[in-house]
Design an enzyme around this catalytic site. Structure first.
Site, PDB file in Angstrom:
ATOM      1  N   ALA A 224       0.793  -1.025   0.256  1.00  0.00           N
ATOM      2  CA  ALA A 224      -0.025   0.157  -0.177  1.00  0.00           C
ATOM      3  C   ALA A 224       1.323   1.054   0.122  1.00  0.00           C
ATOM      4  CB  ALA A 224      -1.344  -0.053   1.331  1.00  0.00           C
TER       5      ALA A 224
ATOM      6  N   ARG B 251       1.209   1.682   8.285  1.00  0.00           N
ATOM      7  CA  ARG B 251       0.372   2.769   6.483  1.00  0.00           C
ATOM      8  C   ARG B 251      -1.520   2.352   6.640  1.00  0.00           C
ATOM      9  NH1 ARG B 251       4.321   2.680   1.634  1.00  0.00           N
ATOM     10  NH2 ARG B 251       5.724   4.714   2.070  1.00  0.00           N
TER      11      ARG B 251
ATOM     12  N   GLU C 138       4.120   0.425 -13.960  1.00  0.00           N
ATOM     13  CA  GLU C 138       3.703   1.523 -14.188  1.00  0.00           C
ATOM     14  C   GLU C 138       4.167   2.585 -13.564  1.00  0.00           C
ATOM     15  OE1 GLU C 138       0.920   2.124 -12.647  1.00  0.00           O
ATOM     16  OE2 GLU C 138       1.507   4.298 -13.450  1.00  0.00           O
TER      17      GLU C 138
ATOM     18  N   ALA D 157      13.940   0.567 -19.445  1.00  0.00           N
ATOM     19  CA  ALA D 157      14.420   1.253 -20.461  1.00  0.00           C
ATOM     20  C   ALA D 157      14.066   3.167 -20.323  1.00  0.00           C
ATOM     21  CB  ALA D 157      14.077   0.385 -21.800  1.00  0.00           C
TER      22      ALA D 157
ATOM     23  N   ASN E 252      12.712   4.296 -17.353  1.00  0.00           N
ATOM     24  CA  ASN E 252      13.164   5.619 -16.075  1.00  0.00           C
ATOM     25  C   ASN E 252      14.699   5.807 -16.834  1.00  0.00           C
ATOM     26  OD1 ASN E 252      11.168   5.170 -14.680  1.00  0.00           O
ATOM     27  ND2 ASN E 252      11.591   4.157 -13.359  1.00  0.00           N
ATOM     28  N   ALA E 253      15.453   4.749 -17.969  1.00  0.00           N
ATOM     29  CA  ALA E 253      17.065   5.359 -18.337  1.00  0.00           C
ATOM     30  C   ALA E 253      16.442   6.316 -18.394  1.00  0.00           C
ATOM     31  CB  ALA E 253      17.261   3.774 -18.569  1.00  0.00           C
TER      32      ALA E 253
ATOM     33  N   CYS F  52      13.326   6.368  -7.558  1.00  0.00           N
ATOM     34  CA  CYS F  52      13.474   5.212  -8.914  1.00  0.00           C
ATOM     35  C   CYS F  52      14.427   4.883  -9.572  1.00  0.00           C
ATOM     36  CB  CYS F  52      12.024   5.228  -9.902  1.00  0.00           C
ATOM     37  SG  CYS F  52      10.916   4.245  -8.612  1.00  0.00           S
ATOM     38  N   PHE F  53      14.813   6.425 -10.129  1.00  0.00           N
ATOM     39  CA  PHE F  53      15.937   6.320 -11.169  1.00  0.00           C
ATOM     40  C   PHE F  53      17.303   5.862 -10.728  1.00  0.00           C
ATOM     41  CE2 PHE F  53      13.811   9.992 -13.828  1.00  0.00           C
ATOM     42  CZ  PHE F  53      13.030   9.705 -14.476  1.00  0.00           C
TER      43      PHE F  53
ATOM     44  N   LYS G  46      11.068  16.695  -5.305  1.00  0.00           N
ATOM     45  CA  LYS G  46      10.362  17.220  -6.517  1.00  0.00           C
ATOM     46  C   LYS G  46       9.174  18.081  -5.820  1.00  0.00           C
ATOM     47  CE  LYS G  46       7.599  15.521  -9.298  1.00  0.00           C
ATOM     48  NZ  LYS G  46       6.702  14.331  -9.993  1.00  0.00           N
TER      49      LYS G  46
END
Ligand SMILES: NC(=O)C1=CN([C@@H]2O[C@H](COP(=O)(O)OP(=O)(O)OC[C@H]3O[C@@H](n4cnc5c(N)ncnc54)[C@H](O)[C@@H]3O)[C@@H](O)[C@H]2O)C=CC1
Ligand SMILES: O=C(O)[C@H]1O[C@H](OP(=O)(O)OP(=O)(O)OC[C@H]2O[C@@H](n3ccc(=O)[nH]c3=O)[C@H](O)[C@@H]2O)[C@H](O)[C@@H](O)[C@@H]1O
Length: 480
Positions: free
Chosen positions: A9, A38, A157, A218, A220-221, A272-273, A335
């Protein structure tokens, strides 16, 4: 009634399932997690994540066809489709440490699904996983299946935080990968039917399993590579007098390149990146492709370079020392429009300044003091494990204070570092801020949010990523 269950979640599981519940009133959606806090938060008025628009969607569906629960086994056993959206952190020990994805949580979820299932199920990879993970999951499920049929799909996602609801309502594409067998195709169709409730058919792409898994890494890269490319150019702009905003605009006007994702910054962050590129690098190395691995590694190297360069600019501008000087840090989230601090560049910048003995006064409209202290004391990669398994902060950093207002943070400061592009930083009363600061007063804008000329007129010495240098900085040695 079709029953969907999502294990995990978090930032992905919560919003994704909320939108499925909103758009598919005939589907019952249960989101389950091992973290009690959570789930309690998902069932309260104070949701565990900040995401514009999420509150309204959850309120509309919760208790009707959307449920949050810690009773993982019950909901999994009842479901027709089980999404798995658990953490896939970077391994910190053993084989592949520092690069490979740690699939501990995924594997334990898969074993649990096999254990509790009494009917056939479609199991959907929602987490970002190394290519070929589906094969491993399939083996775990089939070797423990007691005759039950499982079909594995990859449905990565692509939402971005801060715009998750918008992204989910109007996705550029939904990607579904599955086995090229009749059973695999049937499973793909079942998941397609769910998304087809609100996503136009032509935006639902179907592929084989490995293409779907690899496409996520790919994508994200490629995205991260764009930022490293523009950030590399920002260093060259500073050295030559070019302006990165003008360069990005001119480059982005080429319809083959496009205008999005070309903002120079203090560096990319987010959960993630970096993790996904490290994962990609590891997969390349394991497949005997060192040159390809090296190519993608460079994206992370430039990102680290950009963060270091920023810290060096701050220290070099302020007479080569920030020791005992108060520096205001505006923005800590990775961000704007999110309270998420995972891998935020602010952590590295703050640690760099603390390394030079600065005193920091930090303000972010969405990040708590507790979170900031945890981030500044936690070991690398620890953040990406379920919250209840993370160690308590061993200590607090004494030179750091966290305040709830930009004016308070900047009072008596020698310099200001803007590290998140929150809109409110554009409209602060900088004259008032200047009057209350030590002189000379510096602004280091890591997000290109301030009006440089206006601030210089007030009296500030301003450094803005990739912009022509302030005369103050011009004669200083180039920093890297
Ligand atoms: N955050 C983002 O914007 C995106 C993340 N992803 C990927 O989605 C996956 C999840 O990411 P987030 O939602 O950000 O992580 P998260 O940390 O917010 O959520 C993961 C949740 O899974 C739970 N969990 C772990 N093991 C479990 C188990 N065995 N049973 C039940 N619950 C368990 C944790 O307690 C946690 O609440 C990762 O693979 C990530 O790479 C993909 C696209 C976007
Ligand atoms: O797999 C994921 O986790 C997600 O990662 C990113 O989404 P997210 O990390 O939430 O946010 P982004 O908007 O991509 O920003 C990532 C970082 O890059 C920075 N950035 C972004 C754009 C830009 O032009 N310049 C720039 O420095 C942002 O400030 C931020 O620190 C991708 O955009 C999503 O498609 C993907 O699903």
């Amino acid at each position: 009634m079709v029953k969907v269950c999502c294990i995990g979640a978090g930032y992905v599981g919560g919003p994704t399932m909320a939108i499925i519940a909103l758009k598919c009133p005939s589907i019952e959606v249960a989101v389950v997690d091992i973290s009690v806090s959570r789930i309690t938060a998902w069932n309260s008025d104070q949701l565990p994540i900040y995401e514009p628009g999420l509150d309204g969607v959850v309120k509309q569906c919760r208790g009707k066809n959307l449920f949050f629960s810690t009773d993982v086994e019950k909901h999994v056993s009842e479901a027709d489709i089980v999404f798995v959206s658990v953490n896939t952190p970077t391994k910190t020990r053993g084989l592949g440490a520092g690069k490979a994805a740690d699939l501990t949580y995924w594997e334990s979820a898969a074993r649990m699904i096999a254990d509790v299932s009494k009917s056939n199920k479609i199991v959907v990879e929602k987490s970002t996983v190394p290519v070929k993970t589906a094969e491993a999951i399939e083996k775990i499920l089939t070797h423990n299946s007691k005759g039950i049929q499982f079909q594995i799909l990859s449905n990565p996602e692509f939402l971005a935080e801060g715009t998750a609801i918008e992204d989910l309502l109007k996705p550029d594409r939904v990607l579904i990968g599955g086995r090229e067998t009749p059973e695999g195709q049937k499973a793909i169709q079942a998941l397609k039917d769910v998304y087809a409730q609100w996503v136009p058919q032509e935006r639902i792409l179907t592929t084989n399993l490995w293409s779907a898994e690899l496409s996520k890494l790919a994508a994200n890269a490629f995205l991260a590579q764009r930022i490293s490319s523009v950030n590399a150019m920002s260093a060259l702009c500073e050295a030559t007098g070019a302006n990165i905003t003008q360069v990005s605009y001119a480059v982005g006007k080429d319809s083959r390149i496009g205008p999005k994702f070309l903002n120079a910054s203090v560096g990319f962050g987010g959960s993630c990146f970096q993790k996904d590129i490290l994962n990609l690098v590891y997969i390349c190395e394991c497949n005997g492709l060192p040159e390809v691995a090296e190519y993608w590694k460079q994206v992370i190297k430039i990102n680290d370079y950009q963060k270091n360069r920023f810290v060096n600019r701050v220290v070099a501008s302020m007479f080569n020392t920030v020791s005992n000087k108060k520096i205001a840090v505006l923005g800590f989230a990775f961000k704007k429009d999110t309270g998420d601090t995972r891998e935020t560049p602010a952590i590295d910048v703050c640690k760099g300044l603390l390394g030079d003995k600065a005193r920091l006064s930090i303000y972010d409209p969405q990040v708590t003091e507790d979170q900031i202290q945890r981030d500044l004391t936690m070991d690398k990669f620890t953040w990406d494990h379920p919250i209840h398994l993370q160690p308590m902060s061993p200590s607090t950093v004494k030179q750091v204070s966290v305040v709830w207002e930009a004016y308070e943070a900047t009072k008596d400061a020698h310099g200001i570092c803007i590290l998140t592009e929150w809109d409110e930083f554009k409209t602060l009363d900088y004259k008032r801020i200047y009057d209350n600061m030590q002189k000379p007063a510096f602004v280091f804008d890591g997000r290109n949010v301030v009006d440089v000329e206006k601030l210089r007129e007030i009296g500030f010495i301003v450094y803005s990523i990739g912009k022509p240098l302030d005369p103050w900085l011009k004669d200083m040695p180039a920093v890297a």
